[in-house]
Design an enzyme around this catalytic site. Structure first.
Site, PDB file in Angstrom:
ATOM      1  N   SER A 120       0.837  -1.199   0.000  1.00  0.00           N
ATOM      2  CA  SER A 120       0.000   0.000   0.000  1.00  0.00           C
ATOM      3  C   SER A 120       0.878   1.258   0.000  1.00  0.00           C
ATOM      4  O   SER A 120       1.675   1.460  -0.911  1.00  0.00           O
ATOM      5  CB  SER A 120      -0.961  -0.057   1.189  1.00  0.00           C
ATOM      6  OG  SER A 120      -1.937   0.944   1.098  1.00  0.00           O
ATOM      7  N   ASP A 213      -9.764  -3.787  -5.172  1.00  0.00           N
ATOM      8  CA  ASP A 213      -8.982  -2.760  -4.479  1.00  0.00           C
ATOM      9  C   ASP A 213      -9.136  -1.440  -5.215  1.00  0.00           C
ATOM     10  O   ASP A 213      -8.978  -1.372  -6.439  1.00  0.00           O
ATOM     11  CB  ASP A 213      -7.516  -3.185  -4.455  1.00  0.00           C
ATOM     12  CG  ASP A 213      -6.610  -2.207  -3.725  1.00  0.00           C
ATOM     13  OD1 ASP A 213      -7.119  -1.238  -3.124  1.00  0.00           O
ATOM     14  OD2 ASP A 213      -5.383  -2.423  -3.755  1.00  0.00           O
ATOM     15  N   HIS A 243      -8.026  -4.861  -0.907  1.00  0.00           N
ATOM     16  CA  HIS A 243      -6.825  -4.167  -0.450  1.00  0.00           C
ATOM     17  C   HIS A 243      -6.413  -4.682   0.930  1.00  0.00           C
ATOM     18  O   HIS A 243      -7.249  -4.963   1.777  1.00  0.00           O
ATOM     19  CB  HIS A 243      -7.092  -2.660  -0.381  1.00  0.00           C
ATOM     20  CG  HIS A 243      -5.872  -1.865  -0.063  1.00  0.00           C
ATOM     21  ND1 HIS A 243      -4.937  -1.535  -1.013  1.00  0.00           N
ATOM     22  CD2 HIS A 243      -5.420  -1.338   1.111  1.00  0.00           C
ATOM     23  CE1 HIS A 243      -3.965  -0.825  -0.452  1.00  0.00           C
ATOM     24  NE2 HIS A 243      -4.232  -0.702   0.833  1.00  0.00           N
TER      25      HIS A 243
END
Length: 273
Positions: A120, A213, A243
């Site tokens: 991320s 995501d 995600h």
């Protein structure tokens, strides 16, 4: 949207991490300090040295620390037979762009790893630190390992709208986090790796995105653009996952557990080739 309380979010993130199993025991786990006093945690799966991976944790630039990603780092070290050096970089909003990039780049210069990895926001920091080193003509890692990376701070990719409601990463929260990291919208394109004028000379990459995501499309686009420079890119979009699947979803989802195994196999194959 109502702005979240940063202290409460951080405490909640720490509690969730504490509730997970600790992860595999390793031969060596040590907290230390790197350049400029940056807190680090070093993991080694055996007494003998192994290839080193610097790891930048996720957390939307605002959350996460050495403890929230301790299990993930232990599992990477154990499953991939590598040393992991986790970076406790400075977080927004107290420390906006580019301070976390400064920290990760400093650790890369100091540690000289084979690879840099991140999930991320950590994936964003990994590739932005590589851009920093490339532009300074400093030595680069051989490999970027990017898991559901944020690469476009302008949030204009279609998946932000398509997958930004009803899944793990909410588009409103994402927009708030980006504002914490880059308060001035005019700065966001220049601070986006996907929008960098030139990606030539960047390391090879393993890039894994997730079907559901909000950051999916920008990760996919970064993989395509990097491959066009001639870099060797292994890219996979994991079907059915959201995600953050790297953070504990293997404990409840067989699909996420299988995706973890694929990721670890790819890391090991690329580093030990």
């Amino acid at each position: 949207m109502t702005h979240p309380n940063v202290a409460e979010l951080r405490e909640s993130s720490r509690r969730r991490a504490a509730d997970r199993p600790k992860g595999p025991a390793l031969s060596h786990v040590e907290d230390l300090h790197g350049p400029d006093g940056i807190p680090l945690r070093h993991y080694r799966p055996a007494e003998q040295p192994r290839p080193l991976v610097v790891f930048a944790h996720g957390g939307a630039f605002v959350l996460g620390d050495l403890d929230t990603h301790d299990r993930t780092c232990r599992r990477i070290a154990d499953a991939c037979d590598v040393e992991v050096l986790a970076v406790d970089y400075r977080r927004a909003p107290e420390h906006p762009c580019p301070e976390a990039i400064d920290d990760v780049a400093a650790v890369l210069r100091w540690a000289r790893p084979v690879a840099v990895a991140g999930d991320s926001a950590g994936g964003y920091l990994a590739t932005m630190a590589c851009l920093r080193l490339r532009d300074a003509d400093d030595p680069l890692p051989d490999l970027q390992i990017l898991i559901c990376p944020n690469t476009d701070l302008t949030l204009t990719q279609p998946s932000v709208l398509d997958k930004g409601t009803g899944h793990a990463l909410d588009a409103d929260f994402l927009a708030w986090a980006i504002t914490c990291w880059t308060p001035d919208p005019a700065d966001r394109a220049a601070a986006s790796p996907l929008l960098a004028p030139d990606l030539h000379g960047m390391p090879d990459a393993l890039i894994v995105t997730a079907e559901h995501d909000a950051l999916r499309d920008e990760g996919d686009a970064y993989a395509r653009r990097l491959a066009r420079t001639g870099a060797h890119v292994v890219h996979r979009r994991e079907p059915g996952l959201e995600h953050g699947f790297i953070q504990g979803m293997d404990l409840t989802s067989p699909e996420a557990a299988a995706a973890h195994d694929r990721l670890f196999d790819d890391i090991a194959a690329l580093i030990h080739r």
